[in-house]
Design an enzyme around this catalytic site. Structure first.
Site, PDB file in Angstrom:
ATOM      1  N   ASP A 345       0.556  -1.059   0.363  1.00  0.00           N
ATOM      2  CA  ASP A 345      -0.291  -0.031  -0.143  1.00  0.00           C
ATOM      3  C   ASP A 345       0.991   1.221   0.110  1.00  0.00           C
ATOM      4  O   ASP A 345       2.345   1.278   1.369  1.00  0.00           O
ATOM      5  CB  ASP A 345      -0.993   0.569   1.235  1.00  0.00           C
ATOM      6  CG  ASP A 345      -1.636   1.116   1.528  1.00  0.00           C
ATOM      7  OD1 ASP A 345      -2.713   1.577   0.943  1.00  0.00           O
ATOM      8  OD2 ASP A 345      -2.133   1.925   2.292  1.00  0.00           O
ATOM      9  N   GLU A 381       1.477  -0.418  -5.061  1.00  0.00           N
ATOM     10  CA  GLU A 381       0.361   0.723  -4.810  1.00  0.00           C
ATOM     11  C   GLU A 381       1.952   1.777  -5.524  1.00  0.00           C
ATOM     12  O   GLU A 381       2.201   2.326  -4.323  1.00  0.00           O
ATOM     13  CB  GLU A 381       0.353   1.026  -3.948  1.00  0.00           C
ATOM     14  CG  GLU A 381      -1.489   2.168  -4.287  1.00  0.00           C
ATOM     15  CD  GLU A 381      -1.842   2.091  -3.232  1.00  0.00           C
ATOM     16  OE1 GLU A 381      -3.401   2.377  -3.509  1.00  0.00           O
ATOM     17  OE2 GLU A 381      -1.638   2.527  -2.457  1.00  0.00           O
TER      18      GLU A 381
END
Length: 691
Positions: A345, A381
């Site tokens: 993330d 990401e």
């Protein structure tokens, strides 16, 4: 000699069969107390000052502590927020290396190191004890019987098809999963779910965060929760709420069963921030252990944090011990829990140095040389919210990346926008404009239309605007630009024309996703038309909004499981879709990687790419192995039927239709090379060449 110095070499609580070694890093602490609790975590039995400090690590060995013991730390040091120090020994702190958690956080003002409501805010000092409301770490025995059958699937990247799911949300309403297993780790590997995943043809299940987490106070007060899990407090412990008993063993059993079925397990991991938030957040672990080491502090005023994540704080991986913690965590999940990969993330935050994003920063360099991580899948990401945070295409060759450029282009294309065929051609062929450099291959592009964050596939074609009122934030949260199309009506409708159009557009997106080069990612529930009622930010909805609804299994036209299974079978059949080599055009010997064709089956010229409002695109992918057939793909985003010719390709005399998203029965039809055909309105077609 109950207490001895022990060792600093292994952080956390390490049981060796006779006793337990405790080791905690804190560069600026003045002393550290280990607190032992009863089996319920309610009563503190004793405090033991760790006797030694070596290289910033406080450590001690207790020969009468065994697995099952609950514990926490109290760390003494200066409380000087203006200098970046926030020690407060009145606060029980969770071990960053805790392998198992007992109890949940019970919110109260005692969890804050300062007096809430004070005019001096966090510069004040709070003396209340928060231990009763804190989760406790548990000493564990890490041994586990994986059995002789457990073999990691080791799916090659080019064969990988990812299925993103939430542990609880995937099975909570699934009627063929035993009631006691719904919403748990065990439910993921129940026979019904394994059969479902195999039927879809996916190879890898990617789980939303399962690291130990807490629910934000503001959400608890609104009777909501951090459902998605992006509020981590413990990087080693599986979240207990998804287990009936021992979370660590429950998770490992699930991994073993999925591996037995040939399915990989990836984890979405959140190392970029923690649940402690900004300078007004609670003191639960890292902040009270060594705030100045664990977090990025503002250089001019270290009372405050550099926030690249939008969550109040950012974990500082430029510090060697913090980097060690993250690397130890990754290796732990691979070696002890046998996971097959990670999705990171806001990965740009992890790769930040003093001057911003750096592809050679300490974290990326450490990952690059680590032999344990060399065998697993790594997906970034590739953005955060800080300056220069958007870094799609900039990660090293070992990494794959979520490709939001694919998502945006394909959403716009199937929502009816024109003049996009040039970009669509790039997105369908692994986005070489972004990733073809430094030895990277097509698998670097993780293509997706929908993920947990945003509309589901059903909502993408049912809502023009977001509808996040249930989140309690006045519909201000969530993205405003969704590139969605409600097909003429906002929300549910019984209009048969609109229902049919929505189903057709969903099938088109799925067809493109599975026919595109790169690594496809499917959102759990999209195969059955799962809706969140237009909520594009269901992060706090641990209820029917956030859970996958399987009710549509019984509705005609909503169940796309077999359709996706057909697409994944086509992907396996045509190796040129899964190739790990970049495409080229016409070669000197007449062979080719890809040929872009006009509706008349002529190779496209520059002027054809600039066709005003062009929304028709067709191309042939040449075979990459002896005996393999070419595949001819037709994308027609026009709301009218388009006439086209089947191409003439050397020895291939005919074409067999293998996909037509406008044909519910997927009728197989043969065409002679050069024959005339018609693409139905808003459709995707595919043909296999035959000699």
């Amino acid at each position: 000699m109950r207490l001895s110095a022990g060792t600093f070499s292994r952080l956390g609580a390490s049981w060796d069969g006779r006793g337990t070694n405790f080791a905690l890093f804190s560069a600026s602490a003045e002393r550290v107390e280990l607190c032992l609790f009863d089996s319920q975590g309610r009563r503190e039995l004793e405090r033991i000052e760790l006797p030694e400090r070596t290289e910033g690590v406080w450590h001690g060995y207790l020969n009468d502590v065994s697995p099952g013991q609950l514990y926490g730390y109290r760390v003494h040091g200066p409380y000087e927020p203006e200098h970046g120090h926030r020690f407060n020994a009145n606060k029980l702190l969770l071990d960053p290396y805790a392998k198992r958690l007992a109890g949940r956080l019970v919110w109260s003002d005692a969890h804050f190191a300062y007096r809430t409501g004070s005019a001096r805010e966090d510069l004040s000092f709070d003396r209340r004890d928060n231990a009763r409301g804190m989760p406790k770490a548990v000493v564990v025995d890490e041994t586990f019987n994986w059995g002789r059958r457990e073999v990691r699937p080791a799916i090659p990247w080019e064969d990988t098809i990812i299925y993103e799911a939430h542990v609880k949300g995937l099975t909570q309403t699934r009627q063929d999963v035993p009631p006691n297993l719904r919403g748990t780790y065990s439910g993921l590997s129940s026979p019904a779910m394994v059969e479902h995943l195999k039927r879809l043809g996916v190879t890898t299940i990617e789980l939303l965060p399962i690291h130990g987490l807490i629910d934000d106070r503001m959400l608890v007060e609104r009777k909501l929760a951090n459902y998605w899990g992006y509020n981590t407090l413990s990087f080693f412990a599986p979240e207990p709420r998804y287990a009936q008993d021992n979370p660590l063993d429950s998770f490992r059993t699930t991994v073993a069963r999925l591996h037995d079925a040939g399915i990989e397990v990836m984890l979405d991991v959140v190392y970029n921030h923690t649940a402690e938030g900004n300078h007004l957040g609670p003191t639960l672990s890292f902040r009270g252990i060594d705030n100045a080491s664990y977090y990025w502090l503002n250089r001019e005023n270290p009372r405050y944090y550099d926030d690249f994540t939008g969550c109040g704080c950012s974990v500082n991986l430029t510090h060697p011990r913090v980097l060690q913690m993250v690397m130890d965590s990754l290796r732990y999940w691979v070696e002890v829990c046998h996971v097959d990969g990670f999705r990171f993330d806001l990965a740009t935050t992890l790769a930040r140095g003093p001057n911003g994003f750096d592809p050679n920063t300490a974290f990326l360099t450490a990952v690059r040389q680590d032999p344990v991580l060399a065998s697993v899948k790594l997906v970034a990401e590739p953005w955060d919210l800080g300056l220069g945070g958007y870094q799609v295409g900039a990660f090293p060759s070992q990494w794959s990346e979520w490709n939001d450029r694919y998502r945006t282009a394909m959403r716009r294309y199937w929502s009816g926008e024109g003049s996009l065929i040039g970009e669509v051609s790039s997105r369908m062929t692994a986005s070489s404009d972004l990733f073809h450099h430094d030895g990277r291959s097509p698998r670097a592009s993780v293509n997706h239309i929908t993920v947990h964050d945003g509309f589901t596939l059903a909502d993408l074609f049912s809502y023009k605007e977001k509808h996040n009122e249930a989140n309690g934030e006045g519909n201000r949260d969530g993205a405003n630009e969704n590139h969605s199309n409600n097909c003429g009506h906002e929300g549910p409708t019984d209009d048969p024309a609109i229902v049919a159009l929505r189903r057709q557009l969903r099938k088109n997106q799925l067809a493109c996703l599975l026919l595109a080069q790169g690594t496809p990612l499917i959102l759990a529930g999209d195969e059955v038309g799962n809706s969140q009622s237009g909520n594009n930010n269901a992060y706090c909805q641990d209820n029917e909004i956030g859970w996958v609804s399987w009710d549509n299994l019984a509705k005609e036209g909503e169940d796309l499981i077999d359709f996706i299974g057909h697409l994944t079978a086509l992907r396996r059949r045509f190796g040129q879709i899964r190739t790990h080599h970049w495409l080229d055009g016409r070669r000197a010997d007449g062979s080719y990687g890809v040929l872009w064709l006009t509706p008349a089956a002529e190779e496209m010229k520059e002027s054809d790419w600039r066709f005003p409002e062009g929304r028709f695109l067709s191309y042939v992918l040449g075979p990459v192995a002896q005996g393999q057939a070419p595949i001819f793909v037709v994308l027609n985003a026009v709301p009218e039927e388009i006439a086209f010719k089947l191409p003439k390709m050397n020895e291939y005399k005919s074409w067999q239709q293998v996909l037509n998203t406008a044909d519910a029965k997927q009728t197989t039809t043969g065409f002679a090379a050069g024959a005339d055909a018609k693409a139905p309105p808003r459709s995707v077609l595919a043909f296999a060449g035959s000699t």
